[in-house]
Design an enzyme around this catalytic site. Structure first.
Site, short mmCIF file in Angstrom:
data_model
loop_
_atom_site.label_atom_id
_atom_site.label_comp_id
_atom_site.label_asym_id
_atom_site.label_seq_id
_atom_site.Cartn_x
_atom_site.Cartn_y
_atom_site.Cartn_z
N GLU A 99 -0.89 -22.86 4.41
CA GLU A 99 -1.29 -22.54 3.04
C GLU A 99 -0.45 -23.29 2.00
O GLU A 99 -0.97 -23.76 0.99
CB GLU A 99 -1.16 -21.03 2.82
CG GLU A 99 -1.56 -20.59 1.43
CD GLU A 99 -1.34 -19.10 1.25
OE1 GLU A 99 -1.32 -18.65 0.09
OE2 GLU A 99 -1.17 -18.39 2.25
N ASP A 100 0.86 -23.42 2.25
CA ASP A 100 1.77 -23.89 1.20
C ASP A 100 2.35 -25.29 1.44
O ASP A 100 3.15 -25.76 0.62
CB ASP A 100 2.93 -22.90 1.04
CG ASP A 100 2.47 -21.56 0.50
OD1 ASP A 100 1.40 -21.52 -0.13
OD2 ASP A 100 3.16 -20.55 0.73
#
Length: 732
Positions: A99-100
């Site tokens: 996600e990051d």
């Protein structure tokens, strides 16, 4: 000349870059915990994931200023406390990399395997898809996570540990963000933890969510508990000593632990039962852990001989476990000085599962893990989730269904064969039918409750025996959606209605509308053509078939359409005889959505206001009478069930509405004037005041106010509670 040897490729080694090397200190505590139950090779694999995660998150920091890798390592440490397996710990450390960071799922698969990648992907949010609204995105993320959990329950364990660490570090967030995250935690994550039996995580999440959402209330209750501890500490210690002495005399070996109720549990009890803190006597409780189920029942007899039990407050969750598999005996005793004392009695295994729930499969490995009640209940709930997801039309509908399922106030009923079926409070016969099987629900036509015929909309009560009568050609009725409460029933009914063929929907709509007209002694063929045309134009339908299709699919309620078709706007007599129906072309904004052209009245028995959950009753002389969902009259849907409708407030529902509050106040001069002044400060008008003098010291005042909505009423009640002589304020 010998050929030069070709160098063989070596496995790639993970090396910390300079900045990530500083994060090494975060892995040391985790390694110490892992060493207690994982072999060195497994610890090395988890450390490889830590190095990979630290390198991936280089340059990222939390709002506290710590390196970002500190968060996933803390999540892994929470899970290590539950003795989770190597794959779960690896996925916990990597749960934010997809996600990051720039790391792709394929790279996770290549380095750590498909199992770890699947867990990481299940926890990751949907970042690549654009949604129409934030609510839709949150619902889609929730559905993805829950479906991943159905495939592997470890996904939700990682997510709960992630949420727990975020709550522990919530202090650095802005106040508005703290409140939003706290509300989400209390609404979604603590019920999931409860449903999976993870009480140790749930209690911490509840108290931190409570303190972040209502910091003043948390502080006041915590301080009150601290003061009560000083007053009752000796009493509880004396009770504990008497228990130990009596169990010793009886030769029964048990562990006894006196404990305090948690602030959030006390707050919830105060809210549900309209109590002040002084009225919550069971702030302290005693837990007794015995060696066997037989010893639990022996211990129950001993404590009941020692102190008298409070009638009606004994619950046997060993014979009938809770939805999450929780097992224990609960009883309330009259302790010394008349103080009620809660006692919980369970075996050591039950206590372990009460604290760790489904995670006990990893934490307390034994030969009969798979046979435990907690495991079986969790798997059953996950199967239900899968069915709900398959039948839900969109992510928001799925989220709504699951939230309904996460707050069960249980009712236990029996099949004719004696099987126990567990349902939420206010569940009806139709909910029971769908709990048995989807086909039974789809084809049910009647029922017997304790051998007597009853309406399908009848709310069920504990201990009843339910028999469902089915017919081969029967179909779900769209009106069922107005009274079913379980997510499974609602999802199956909606799914059936959505899949109706066009012609079937029109036929069903015609049948439902004709039935509603016949109930008012009107024949379908007698409807005036001009009236029908005006209604179709108002609803923006091209023809009668479109209207009937909407009714058949459950998008419009047949009784409402029938009332609008019956209204004769050309004569005053017609308007009066049918509840003073207004013109369909009226420009006034409806208070209750979908009631254009109908008079709406509010029940005087419960005084509903915007924000309340409401239902509607079609009254011949008053149009639609709106009741609060928890009104005693609304609960009696067995009388004319076809007249009860599921209704919602229009947005916005402008205006002032009557609300009733009951005030317990000291009988002093000028008390009413101070109360009236407090109400006026919040912008509320007082319509009526009634007194009921109980004694010379206490007066009970019933006040009828005019407020805008529930939020306004809460503000008024909060202000009145601040008046010095007011003891209690509640809404009946």
């Amino acid at each position: 000349m010998p050929e030069a040897s070709v160098p063989q490729p070596q496995p790639e080694k993970l090396v910390l870059v300079a900045e990530a090397a500083e994060a090494e200190i975060y892995f040391a505590p985790l390694a110490m915990t892992l060493a207690t139950y994982i072999d060195p090779e497994g610890i090395a694999h988890v450390r490889d994931a830590f190095i990979f995660g630290a390198n991936s998150h280089v340059g990222q920091a939390r709002q506290s200023g710590e390196p970002y890798i500190s968060h996933p390592v803390a999540v892994a440490e929470i899970l290590a406390g539950l003795h989770m397996d190597e794959a779960t710990l690896t996925a916990a450390i990597l749960h934010d990399v997809i996600e990051d960071t720039a790391v792709a799922r394929e790279e996770i698969v290549a380095r750590f395997g498909e199992e770890v990648a699947r867990l990481v992907d299940g926890v990751s949010k949907l970042t690549q898809i654009r949604f129409k609204s934030k609510a839709e995105a949150q619902a889609a993320n929730f559905r993805k996570m829950m479906m991943a959990m159905v495939e592997d329950v470890r996904v939700i364990l990682i997510k709960l540990a992630d949420r727990l660490h975020n709550m522990r570090t919530l202090g650095v967030m802005r106040p508005d963000k703290r409140r939003r995250i706290a509300r989400e935690t209390l609404d979604i994550y603590t019920p999931i933890a409860s449903r999976l039996g993870l009480n140790s995580l749930r209690h911490e999440l509840e108290d931190m969510g409570f303190s972040a959402l209502y910091p003043t209330r948390y502080r006041v209750i915590s301080e009150a508990v601290r003061k009560a501890r000083g007053n009752r500490k000796e009493i509880v210690a004396g009770i504990e000593e008497r228990f130990i002495h009596r169990f010793g005399e009886e030769g029964l070996r048990v562990q006894i632990d006196a404990r305090e109720k948690r602030p959030y549990s006390i707050y919830r009890k105060m809210m549900q039962k309209h109590l002040t803190f002084k009225e919550v006597f069971d702030v302290f409780a005693v837990r007794i852990v015995a060696n066997s189920v037989d010893d639990c029942y022996r211990a129950l007899g001993i404590v009941h001989n020692l102190y008298k039990p409070l009638p009606g407050r004994f619950k046997d969750y060993i014979a009938i476990p809770k939805a999450n598999g929780y097992q224990s005996l609960h009883t309330i005793l009259f302790g010394p000085h008349g103080i009620p004392l809660e006692v919980q009695i369970r075996t050591n295994e039950m206590h372990q599962f009460a604290e760790s729930g489904i995670a006990a499969h990893w934490l307390y490995k034994s030969s009969h893990d798979q046979g435990t009640v907690t495991q079986a209940r969790a798997r059953e709930w996950l199967r239900d989730l899968l069915e709900i997801q398959q039948k839900a039309g969109n992510p928001q509908e799925f989220l709504e269904s699951v939230k309904v399922d996460l707050f069960p106030d249980e009712v236990y009923v029996f099949t004719p064969m004696g099987e126990i079926i567990e349902l939420p409070r206010r569940a009806t016969v139709v909910d029971f039918a769908y709990a048995i099987h989807t086909d039974v629900g789809n084809h049910c036509v009647a029922c017997k409750i304790d051998r007597r015929f009853a309406p399908l909309s009848t709310p069920l009560e504990n201990g009843q025996t339910i028999e469902i009568i089915t017919a081969e050609g029967a179909e779900p009725n769209p009106n069922w959606l107005s009274f079913v409460v379980t997510a499974r029933a609602r999802a199956n009914i909606r799914n059936y209605l959505k899949n109706l063929q066009d012609s079937e929907a029109i036929k069903l709509g015609h049948r439902l509308l004709a039935k509603s007209l016949n109930a008012e002694s009107i024949d379908f063929n007698d409807i005036k053509t001009d009236r029908l045309k005006r209604l179709l134009a108002e609803y923006h339908h091209d023809g009668l078939s479109d209207l009937l299709r909407e009714i058949g699919l459950g998008n419009r309620m047949a009784p409402l359409v029938a009332r609008l078709l019956m209204a004769d706007e050309n004569t005053d007599e017609g308007a009066e005889s049918h509840g003073a129906m207004t013109s369909l072309n009226a420009t006034q904004t409806p208070i209750i959505s979908g009631t254009e052209g109908l008079v709406v009245d509010f029940a005087k028995c419960c005084h509903p206001i915007p924000g309340d959950a409401v239902v509607g009753f079609l009254s011949t002389g008053r149009g639609i009478v709106v009741h609060r969902h928890d009104c005693g009259n609304a609960a009696d849907v067995g009388v004319h069930p076809e007249r009860w409708l599921a209704v919602n407030w229009a947005d916005p529902a402008l205006g002032d509405y009557q609300a009733l509050i009951v005030i317990h106040a000291k009988n002093v001069r000028g008390g009413l004037a101070r109360i009236a002044s407090a109400a006026a400060e919040t912008g509320a008008d007082i319509d009526d005041v009634r007194f009921d003098d109980r004694d010379v010291n206490l007066t009970i005042i019933t006040v009828t106010l005019r407020v805008a909505d529930r939020v306004h009423l809460a503000r008024v009640m909060r202000r009145i509670k601040q008046v010095p002589d007011v003891v209690k304020v509640l809404r009946p």
